[in-house]
Write a protein that holds these residues in place. Structure first.
Motif, PDB file in Angstrom:
ATOM      1  N   LEU A 179       0.842  -1.194   0.000  1.00 40.65           N
ATOM      2  CA  LEU A 179       0.000   0.000   0.000  1.00 40.65           C
ATOM      3  C   LEU A 179       0.881   1.250   0.000  1.00 40.65           C
ATOM      4  N   ASP A 180       0.413   2.290  -0.653  1.00 40.09           N
ATOM      5  CA  ASP A 180       1.138   3.558  -0.721  1.00 40.09           C
ATOM      6  C   ASP A 180       1.314   4.133   0.684  1.00 40.09           C
ATOM      7  N   VAL A 181       2.560   4.427   1.077  1.00 37.61           N
ATOM      8  CA  VAL A 181       2.844   4.929   2.423  1.00 37.61           C
ATOM      9  C   VAL A 181       2.129   6.252   2.683  1.00 37.61           C
ATOM     10  N   ARG A 182       2.203   7.169   1.730  1.00 37.85           N
ATOM     11  CA  ARG A 182       1.576   8.480   1.932  1.00 37.85           C
ATOM     12  C   ARG A 182       0.068   8.339   2.097  1.00 37.85           C
ATOM     13  N   GLN A 183      -0.566   7.525   1.258  1.00 38.46           N
ATOM     14  CA  GLN A 183      -2.010   7.333   1.373  1.00 38.46           C
ATOM     15  C   GLN A 183      -2.377   6.642   2.684  1.00 38.46           C
ATOM     16  N   THR A 184      -1.509   5.745   3.144  1.00 40.03           N
ATOM     17  CA  THR A 184      -1.767   5.049   4.403  1.00 40.03           C
ATOM     18  C   THR A 184      -1.760   6.031   5.570  1.00 40.03           C
ATOM     19  N   GLN A 185      -0.809   6.957   5.567  1.00 41.31           N
ATOM     20  CA  GLN A 185      -0.753   7.948   6.643  1.00 41.31           C
ATOM     21  C   GLN A 185      -1.910   8.939   6.540  1.00 41.31           C
ATOM     22  N   GLU A 186      -2.305   9.287   5.335  1.00 43.01           N
ATOM     23  CA  GLU A 186      -3.468  10.161   5.163  1.00 43.01           C
ATOM     24  C   GLU A 186      -4.731   9.480   5.647  1.00 43.01           C
ATOM     25  N   THR A 187      -4.830   8.169   5.431  1.00 40.79           N
ATOM     26  CA  THR A 187      -5.981   7.403   5.909  1.00 40.79           C
ATOM     27  C   THR A 187      -6.020   7.392   7.434  1.00 40.79           C
ATOM     28  N   ALA A 188      -4.847   7.303   8.061  1.00 49.03           N
ATOM     29  CA  ALA A 188      -4.785   7.365   9.525  1.00 49.03           C
ATOM     30  C   ALA A 188      -5.298   8.715  10.018  1.00 49.03           C
ATOM     31  N   GLN A 189      -4.948   9.789   9.308  1.00 53.51           N
ATOM     32  CA  GLN A 189      -5.473  11.111   9.673  1.00 53.51           C
ATOM     33  C   GLN A 189      -6.986  11.166   9.544  1.00 53.51           C
ATOM     34  N   LEU A 190      -7.506  10.612   8.455  1.00 57.65           N
ATOM     35  CA  LEU A 190      -8.957  10.596   8.240  1.00 57.65           C
ATOM     36  C   LEU A 190      -9.660   9.820   9.345  1.00 57.65           C
ATOM     37  N   LEU A 191      -9.082   8.683   9.735  1.00 58.22           N
ATOM     38  CA  LEU A 191      -9.643   7.896  10.835  1.00 58.22           C
ATOM     39  C   LEU A 191      -9.629   8.723  12.114  1.00 58.22           C
ATOM     40  N   GLY A 192      -8.521   9.426  12.380  1.00 56.02           N
ATOM     41  CA  GLY A 192      -8.418  10.234  13.587  1.00 56.02           C
ATOM     42  C   GLY A 192      -9.450  11.345  13.637  1.00 56.02           C
ATOM     43  N   LYS A 193      -9.660  12.031  12.518  1.00 53.65           N
ATOM     44  CA  LYS A 193     -10.666  13.096  12.484  1.00 53.65           C
ATOM     45  C   LYS A 193     -12.061  12.541  12.771  1.00 53.65           C
ATOM     46  N   THR A 194     -12.333  11.356  12.234  1.00 54.17           N
ATOM     47  CA  THR A 194     -13.634  10.720  12.478  1.00 54.17           C
ATOM     48  C   THR A 194     -13.787  10.378  13.958  1.00 54.17           C
TER      49      THR A 194
END
Length: 825
Positions: free
Chosen positions: A673-688
């Motif tokens: 999986l793309d590292v940058r997208q994975t970290q962005e997904t973690a941010q999205l999860l955190g905001k939720t």
């Protein structure tokens, strides 16, 4: 907060140096109420500059004095090597091009290219071949010489015109005093010491290497202004070429900027050229400025050292090409950092905008603000050669047969480099000044309630100031001004966008408006209390369970293990004392007991009393909250926890997001999986999770802390990262097989396994919140959300061609992994 031994009068500190016009004076030790009607009489390092609209005649007079070089403005009697004369750039370029290292590299590259052409049959056959080789070799060398000359010209700083630097000083001072209306403050003791060191270095033809922390673009402006005003030779500033923009780039290069690429890649010529330029500067005694953290800190605290340019500097002395250089760590602190709004935007995941002159000099963002003052502090300079010799002697005495005792071995170089980097960071922390805005921000973000009354804010700021001094830190002084006056100034600088005020109440009440941005200022104090914060967060694992004192008591062995765990997961975030975990833990517990925060139970040691290699060897049996701390509502204990909780939350969030990397189907096992997208997904999860109440701190979603968490996960072998230097092929990540959770027959992730245990261990020190006493929250709703965003990540990766098996990678000719990290936790 309860009184402690810290509540003692602070020791007398060296007065601040005050330079106004051509006069140098000292701030008085006592507080003198300034005339309220004349703010311009407040003195600071940079003089109050006349403005055209207010006083056009004075303005024109000042401009003429700077252009003509009257008095100190002439910049003639400089302490250091000669700079700012016509032909400086050409002389420097010629010295760089003559370095043996660069010429050897050019010859090696020419021969390598010649061999390649010969193997390809491009040099002909028979008698003509040798003749062609000679001609071709000369052509290649000439071409490389031209490339090196062009690169050198674009890289080096150009100290050419004194008239330019006089005008630049005046312009930059005008701009800075409009933004930081209280000017630049330095310690008189430190400046006098620095001048003395500079005089000695000049005689010995040694360079001073200024190594400042980096929080703002103002950092290098302020240091250049200080050196100019005090008559010290301006340093060459190592600068990223992202600032090499039209107009501004040329201005900065003439003011001392040395341009380097952000990444050197495999460019052997460019790498050698940078080393040759640094060698030339150091061999001839020119001063250098390099930011130890690399880029600007977006979070307010010191970043881990970057070893790129530092490695070049160390290699110059370590190799013997340079006899010695003087290291001078520098701390620059601000009442308010002008870029904090853009930092928050970046930390929330928005792309960093390209640098441009309009944004840097925007009247609305810089020229009309009142941001308080800048405090610049200089640690006592020290010899790099002496440091190297001391480290060698220490290693040789401890391990005489080790490869580290060989000064030329790669292991020795890496060890020296890391020790040097962290030594500089420790020195920066030692001289850093805690500004009033940092005190206010820290107090407001360590409250359980919504706000705080004025009297309580004053009390807590005074308590915090005393604790800072007790820990060996420095608090910015305002000539002995009352705390209430200092707080009013600090609140005025922070402004209503960060701190709200409610006046129509029996007592004026303040509250945090922008907690995310205020966290930048809180993080300026955390390094002083990191040991206490780790201990209190470990004790909180028992305190959060409630019940009587006995139920909240934690054994020394349990405390040791949790502190060790927390220290491990935050090793990329904080700089710890060098004494070792056990020694630091014992000292911190004794300090907390002395301050009345904890009570310790003692027992006879299980083994020899002098053996401190194991936690059992100490006679501390357990720790618990003291009765005095319970009576005041745990406010001191909670203060230390509040400092660390946002970082606990962020690391927990990063670990929970890894649950979403569990392959949805067996066919996707082993997918990348793309590292940058994975970290962005973690941010999205955190905001939720934040908006749904399962994350207490919105700052926990910040990009830098999550990035550090992913670095930790890689180092611990939880994830495997396939790095890529190509812009086309992104770096990729996947869970290590032994850390990958299982799914049940319905396809749901099972809350079991090594990763889950790791998450639970972090969660022990999390702050209690909504529905968090029942662990089912995490194992149901939060886990489902992590799986949901994870499945979307897998689906997106398949569409974009990142999630591929080995066969597909082979068909596309994708470059293999540069290396996989498999260190076990």
């Amino acid at each position: 907060m309860s009184p402690s031994k810290a509540d003692v009068p602070p020791p007398a500190s060296a007065p601040d140096l005050d330079i106004l016009g051509d006069q140098v004076t000292i701030h008085p030790g006592g507080y003198v109420e300034p005339p309220p009607q004349d703010e311009a009489s407040e003195r600071n390092l940079v003089e109050h500059m006349a403005r055209f609209r207010e006083s056009p005649l004075d303005f024109l007079r000042e401009v003429s004095l700077h252009v003509s070089g009257s008095g100190w403005r002439a910049y003639d009697q400089v302490i250091g090597q000669r700079i700012y004369y016509p032909g400086f750039s050409e002389n420097m370029k010629a010295m760089v091009m003559r370095t043996p290292m660069l010429q050897k590299r050019i010859q090696d590259l020419a021969l390598r290219r010649l061999d390649a052409e010969e193997q390809q049959g491009l040099l002909g056959q028979g008698p003509e071949k040798e003749k062609n080789k000679g001609i071709r070799k000369a052509e290649i060398q000439k071409s490389l010489q031209e490339v090196a000359t062009r690169l050198t010209d674009g890289m080096i700083c150009k100290f050419e015109s004194k008239r330019f630097i006089r005008g630049a000083y005046y312009l930059c001072t005008q701009l800075l005093t409009r933004a930081y209306h209280q000017g630049i403050h330095v310690s008189s003791e430190e400046v006098l010491r620095l001048r003395s060191v500079a005089e000695t270095a000049t005689k010995n033809k040694h360079s001073i290497i200024f190594l400042p922390c980096h929080r703002s673009h103002v950092d290098y402006v302020s240091l250049q202004l200080i050196c100019y005003r005090l008559g010290i030779a301006l340093p060459t500033v190592v600068s990223g070429d992202n600032l090499k923009i039209p107009v501004l780039g040329a201005f900065l290069q003439n003011a001392g900027a040395m341009w380097i690429r952000r990444s050197f890649g495999n460019d052997a010529l460019y790498t050698t050229l940078v080393q040759s330029y640094i060698d030339t500067l150091l061999q001839n005694g020119y001063n250098i400025e390099c930011f130890i953290e690399g880029g600007r800190s977006r979070t307010g605290k010191l970043l881990s050292p970057k070893f790129g340019i530092l490695s070049f500097l160390l290699d110059s002395v370590l190799s013997g090409r340079v006899k010695d250089a003087i290291i001078c760590p520098v701390s620059t602190q601000y009442d308010k950092v002008v870029e904090t709004e853009s930092y928050i935007s970046e930390l929330l995941g928005r792309p960093k905008p390209q640098e441009n002159l309009k944004d840097l000099l925007s009247a609305s963002s810089v020229l009309s603000l009142k941001l308080g003052r800048v405090d610049v502090r200089f640690h006592e300079p020290w010899s790099l050669r002496t440091f190297i010799d001391e480290q060698r002697a220490r290693v040789s005495a401890a391990r005489p047969s080790s490869a580290l005792s060989n000064p030329l071995s790669p292991e020795s170089h890496v060890r020296l480099l890391r020790t040097l980097g962290y030594r500089v960071l420790s020195d920066i922390n030692a001289v850093s000044v805690v500004m009033p805005t940092a005190l206010i921000g820290t107090v407001l973000l360590t409250l359980r309630g919504r706000g705080v009354g004025k009297s309580e804010l004053i009390r807590r700021v005074e308590w915090l100031s005393a604790r800072v001094r007790a820990k060996g830190g420095r608090v910015a002084h305002f000539a002995g001004a009352p705390t209430s006056t200092i707080i009013e100034r600090g609140l005025d600088v922070l402004g209503p966008e960060l701190v709200g005020t409610i006046d129509d109440l029996p007592e004026t009440t303040y509250y945090a408006v922008d907690r995310f941005q205020l966290s930048f200022y809180r993080n300026m104090t955390i390094h002083l209390f990191i040991s206490e914060a780790l201990v209190c967060a470990a004790m909180y694992t028992k305190v959060k369970q409630g019940g009587g004192p006995a139920n909240q008591r934690i054994s020394f062995e349990e405390l040791y293990e949790q502190v060790r765990f927390l220290s491990t997961i935050f090793r990329g975030e904080f700089i710890y004392p060098t004494a070792g975990l056990l020694s630091n833990l014992q000292r911190t517990l004794i300090g907390l007991e002395s301050d009345g925060v904890v009570a310790l139970g003692h027992q006879e040691p299980l083994n020899d009393r002098n053996d401190v290699s194991r936690p059992e060897s100490h006679d501390i049996a357990f720790a618990e909250l003291s009765s005095a701390e319970r009576k005041i509502g745990r406010e001191n204990f909670d203060f230390y926890n509040f400092l660390l909780w946002p970082f606990v939350e962020s690391t927990w969030l990063g670990a929970v997001s890894l649950m979403g990397l569990t392959p949805p189907t067996s066919s996707q096992t082993g997918a990348w999986l793309d590292v940058r997208q994975t970290q962005e997904t973690a941010q999205l999860l955190g905001k939720t999770l934040y908006h749904q109440g399962d994350l207490s701190y919105f700052e926990a979603v910040n990009k830098e802390t999550l990035k550090n968490a992913f670095q930790l996960f890689e180092e611990e072998g939880i994830i495997v990262v396939r790095k890529s230097s190509s812009k086309i092929t992104p770096s990729a990540v996947r869970l290590a097989p032994e850390w990958t959770p299982q799914r049940d027959e319905k396809g749901l992730i099972i809350a079991q396994g090594r990763l889950w245990d790791f998450i639970e261990n972090i969660a022990k020190s999390r702050r209690e919140g909504k529905n968090r006493r029942d662990g089912a929250t995490v194992s149901t709703r939060v886990l489902k959300l992590a799986d949901l965003v994870g499945r979307q990540l897998f689906a997106s990766a398949i569409v974009e061609g990142v999630s591929e098996g080995p066969e597909a990678q082979g068909r596309k000719g994708r470059r293999k992994s540069d290396g996989e990290v498999h260190a076990k936790l």
